[in-house]
Scaffold this active site. Structure first.
Site, short mmCIF file in Angstrom:
data_model
loop_
_atom_site.label_atom_id
_atom_site.label_comp_id
_atom_site.label_asym_id
_atom_site.label_seq_id
_atom_site.Cartn_x
_atom_site.Cartn_y
_atom_site.Cartn_z
N LYS A 196 0.85 -1.20 0.00
CA LYS A 196 0.00 0.00 0.00
C LYS A 196 0.88 1.25 0.00
CE LYS A 196 -1.75 2.75 3.03
NZ LYS A 196 -1.69 4.05 2.32
N CYS A 305 13.62 11.01 6.76
CA CYS A 305 13.52 10.47 8.13
C CYS A 305 14.82 10.68 8.91
CB CYS A 305 13.15 8.99 8.07
SG CYS A 305 14.13 8.12 6.86
P1 NAP Z 1 2.60 8.02 8.27
O1 NAP Z 1 1.55 9.00 8.46
O2 NAP Z 1 3.05 7.19 9.41
O3 NAP Z 1 2.11 7.07 7.07
C1 NAP Z 1 2.89 6.05 6.53
C2 NAP Z 1 2.00 5.04 5.86
O4 NAP Z 1 1.17 4.40 6.84
C3 NAP Z 1 1.04 5.64 4.85
O5 NAP Z 1 0.92 4.75 3.76
C4 NAP Z 1 -0.23 5.75 5.65
O6 NAP Z 1 -1.41 5.82 4.87
C5 NAP Z 1 -0.18 4.47 6.45
N1 NAP Z 1 -1.04 4.45 7.63
C6 NAP Z 1 -1.52 5.50 8.36
N2 NAP Z 1 -2.30 5.05 9.38
C7 NAP Z 1 -2.32 3.70 9.29
C8 NAP Z 1 -2.95 2.67 10.06
N3 NAP Z 1 -3.72 2.93 11.12
N4 NAP Z 1 -2.76 1.39 9.69
C9 NAP Z 1 -1.98 1.09 8.63
N5 NAP Z 1 -1.38 2.02 7.86
C10 NAP Z 1 -1.52 3.31 8.19
O7 NAP Z 1 3.94 8.67 7.71
P2 NAP Z 1 4.08 9.71 6.52
O8 NAP Z 1 3.56 11.01 6.98
O9 NAP Z 1 3.58 9.12 5.25
O10 NAP Z 1 5.69 9.75 6.38
C11 NAP Z 1 6.48 10.49 7.19
C12 NAP Z 1 7.07 9.66 8.32
O11 NAP Z 1 7.78 8.54 7.80
C13 NAP Z 1 8.08 10.42 9.11
O12 NAP Z 1 7.88 10.22 10.49
C14 NAP Z 1 9.41 9.83 8.68
O13 NAP Z 1 10.43 9.99 9.60
C15 NAP Z 1 9.05 8.43 8.43
N6 NAP Z 1 10.01 7.78 7.51
C16 NAP Z 1 10.88 6.86 8.02
C17 NAP Z 1 11.81 6.25 7.19
C18 NAP Z 1 12.79 5.24 7.74
O14 NAP Z 1 13.37 4.50 6.96
N7 NAP Z 1 12.98 5.16 9.03
C19 NAP Z 1 11.85 6.57 5.83
C20 NAP Z 1 10.94 7.52 5.34
C21 NAP Z 1 10.02 8.10 6.21
P3 NAP Z 1 -1.95 7.26 4.29
O15 NAP Z 1 -1.58 7.19 2.88
O16 NAP Z 1 -3.41 7.31 4.51
O17 NAP Z 1 -1.24 8.34 5.04
#
Ligand code: NAP
Ligand code: MG
Length: 498
Positions: A196, A305
């Site tokens: 997804k 991130c």
């Molecule tokens: P997010 O809000 O956590 O969303 C990530 C993914 O999870 C999206 O596809 C989101 O769907 C989905 N999601 C949201 N709620 C969910 C639930 N209850 N159950 C299952 N899936 C769910 O993060 P983001 O805003 O997209 O990305 C930014 C974050 O990612 C930052 O905190 C960043 O640090 C982190 N990040 C970490 C890395 C790493 O390798 N450590 C790399 C890149 C980014 P939607 O499409 O509806 O939002």
């Protein structure tokens, strides 16, 4: 170039009609008939609508992935055949690299030339790196001496087997690269996948889906379901036929997913948020450290991130470093990512824009100096000026929480012996950089930093062979490198009595 008229014919074609989801090798609409729009962050306007996956679509996709796994067209394919499929996919990505870069720039907002050189190239390289692994996955012989059967002879060995059906949920900051990081090791291991993509940026995942179909992967091996996290994503994390969840995203959502996956005891890996320190030591070469610290935070508009979002500067160098940084920030050209000259591009969404502007306001209210930036840029799209918050301290919200925007918090320090403690003063532990000319400092400080990646005189450097992932609340499990493959494998112990 700001509008879609300037896109290549192929990219225009791709966004000229609503996009569907990939289930069992077929492009289909959603069971509900619903679509959602993906927007251009440079304008806030609709690019194209996309089928909106929900529970029923996830269920169909998981069943297809389950059948492809259990009935064996993928997991039992011999390793060289899996290798060939992955190489074919990398070849197709290479042939389509320009269109992938255009779609990435359009959907996420980022600079198209950087998307080509970094996001897409790393994605191609990683699929190739993973293509080399299927033929090298092996268990080992075990010297057994079973104490309660001293007379018997045994042959013991281990088999490495794919974990099974994997649900993969990814964020919007590096959409195609995140697909590659997740799909590459899962497919190399012999797993089947339901992926997804983030709701904000589904386009490159769907384009990759087209390439996956052309590359000759059997039907059902890769299923791609665009949709929202709280519906499609949540359905994936609780589906009883899913063996593993691989998630990249925020720590907040990561916690929800770990809890959701616990009921069916799924294997989970979590790549989460960060608040990574960039540490300039008193002996640093500032010619390198100043532009390095700037790119550590401003690359990809700070939507990284492991961005160097907490910058530590010795008191004695503070004015010089902050002035140098402000020069870099004010010299960066702001504008849409489809024009490669623009080095500061829009944030991904209105929500992200509001979040980041809210943090800048909170920094101001809590007493930080706004040394550069601090404002919106233009009146269309989600542009935020590269922002430097000076004289910040550990108690400020902007220092404690992940902003995920082009905002760096500069903190002064005096005592180099304290620097590791200051750097570790966060719930996160994803990355860190140290800027120094003294190898003694490197040897002393690196082991004290509680983070999954430590860079010296550089930041945000990623390589296919280097495992990447967090300590503490930045998660567990690694992307890239051999370790990413290991997280998609089970170990089976076999014992044969003669
Ligand atoms: P997010 O809000 O956590 O969303 C990530 C993914 O999870 C999206 O596809 C989101 O769907 C989905 N999601 C949201 N709620 C969910 C639930 N209850 N159950 C299952 N899936 C769910 O993060 P983001 O805003 O997209 O990305 C930014 C974050 O990612 C930052 O905190 C960043 O640090 C982190 N990040 C970490 C890395 C790493 O390798 N450590 C790399 C890149 C980014 P939607 O499409 O509806 O939002
Ligand atoms: Mg978009």
């Amino acid at each position: 170039m700001t509008t879609t008229e300037n896109l290549s014919k192929k990219a225009q074609n791709f966004i000229s009609s609503p996009r569907k989801m990939l289930i069992n090798g077929q492009w289909v609409g959603s069971a509900s008939g619903k679509n959602f729009d993906t927007l251009n962050p440079a304008t806030g306007k609709v690019i194209v609508s996309v089928a909106e996956g929900d529970k029923e679509d996830i269920d169909r996709a998981v069943r297809a992935a389950r059948a492809a796994f259990d009935d064996g067209p993928w997991s039992s394919l011999n390793p060289t055949a899996r290798e060939r499929c992955l190489h074919k996919l990398a070849d197709l990505m290479e042939e389509n690299a320009d269109i992938l870069s255009e779609l990435e720039a359009l959907d996420n907002g980022k600079n198209v030339a950087i998307a080509r050189a970094v996001d897409i190239q790393l994605a191609i390289d990683f699929i190739r790196y993973m293509a080399g692994w299927p033929t090298k996955i092996k268990g080992g012989m075990l010297p057994l001496s079973v104490p309660y059967a001293p007379e018997a002879k045994f042959l013991g060995y281990t088999l490495k087997e794919p974990v099974g059906v994997v649900g993969q949920i990814i964020p919007w900051n590096f959409p195609a690269l995140m697909c590659a990081w997740k799909l590459g090791p899962a497919l190399a291991a012999g797993c089947t996948v339901v992926l997804k993509p983030a709701e904000e940026t589904p386009l490159t995942a769907l384009y990759l889906g087209e390439l996956i179909c052309q590359a000759g992967f059997p039907d059902g091996v890769v299923n791609i379901i665009p949709g929202y996290g709280h519906t499609a994503g949540a359905a994936l994390t609780t589906h009883e036929q899913v063996d593993k969840i691989a998630f990249t995203g925020s720590t907040e959502v990561g916690k929800i997913i770990v809890k959701a996956a616990a009921d069916t005891m799924k294997n989970v890996s979590m790549e989460l948020g960060g608040k990574s320190p960039a540490i300039i030591l008193p002996d640093a070469d500032l010619e390198i450290a100043i532009p390095g610290a700037a790119s550590a935070i401003f690359f990809n508009q700070g939507q990284v991130c492991c961005a160097g979002s907490r910058l530590f500067v010795p008191d004695s160098l503070y004015d010089q470093v902050v002035e140098g940084l402000a020069d870099v920030a004010s010299g960066m050209k702001i504008g849409p990512g489809l024009n490669p000259e623009n080095m500061v591009n829009p944030l991904v969404s209105q929500i992200q824009f509001d979040r980041v502007m809210g943090y800048i306001e909170s920094g101001r209210a809590e007493g930080a100096d706004i040394v550069a930036g601090g404002e919106r840029s233009g009146d269309e799209g989600y542009f935020v000026q590269p922002t430097i918050l000076g004289n910040t301290n550990r108690d400020m919200t902007v220092v404690r929480e992940e902003i995920f925007g082009p905002v760096v918090c500069v903190q002064r320090y005096n005592n180099i012996d304290e620097i590791a403690n200051l750097a570790n003063d966060t719930v996160y532990g994803l990355g860190a950089s140290i800027w120094t000319r003294d190898v003694g400092n490197v040897i002393n400080i690196v082991p004290k930093i509680r983070a999954g990646s430590v860079w010296v005189n550089c930041h945000n450097i990623l390589d296919v062979a280097m495992p990447f992932g967090g300590y503490k609340q930045s998660g567990f499990g690694k992307d890239m490198g051999e370790e990413s493959l290991a997280s998609y494998l089970e170990t089976k112990s076999v014992c044969i009595m003669a």
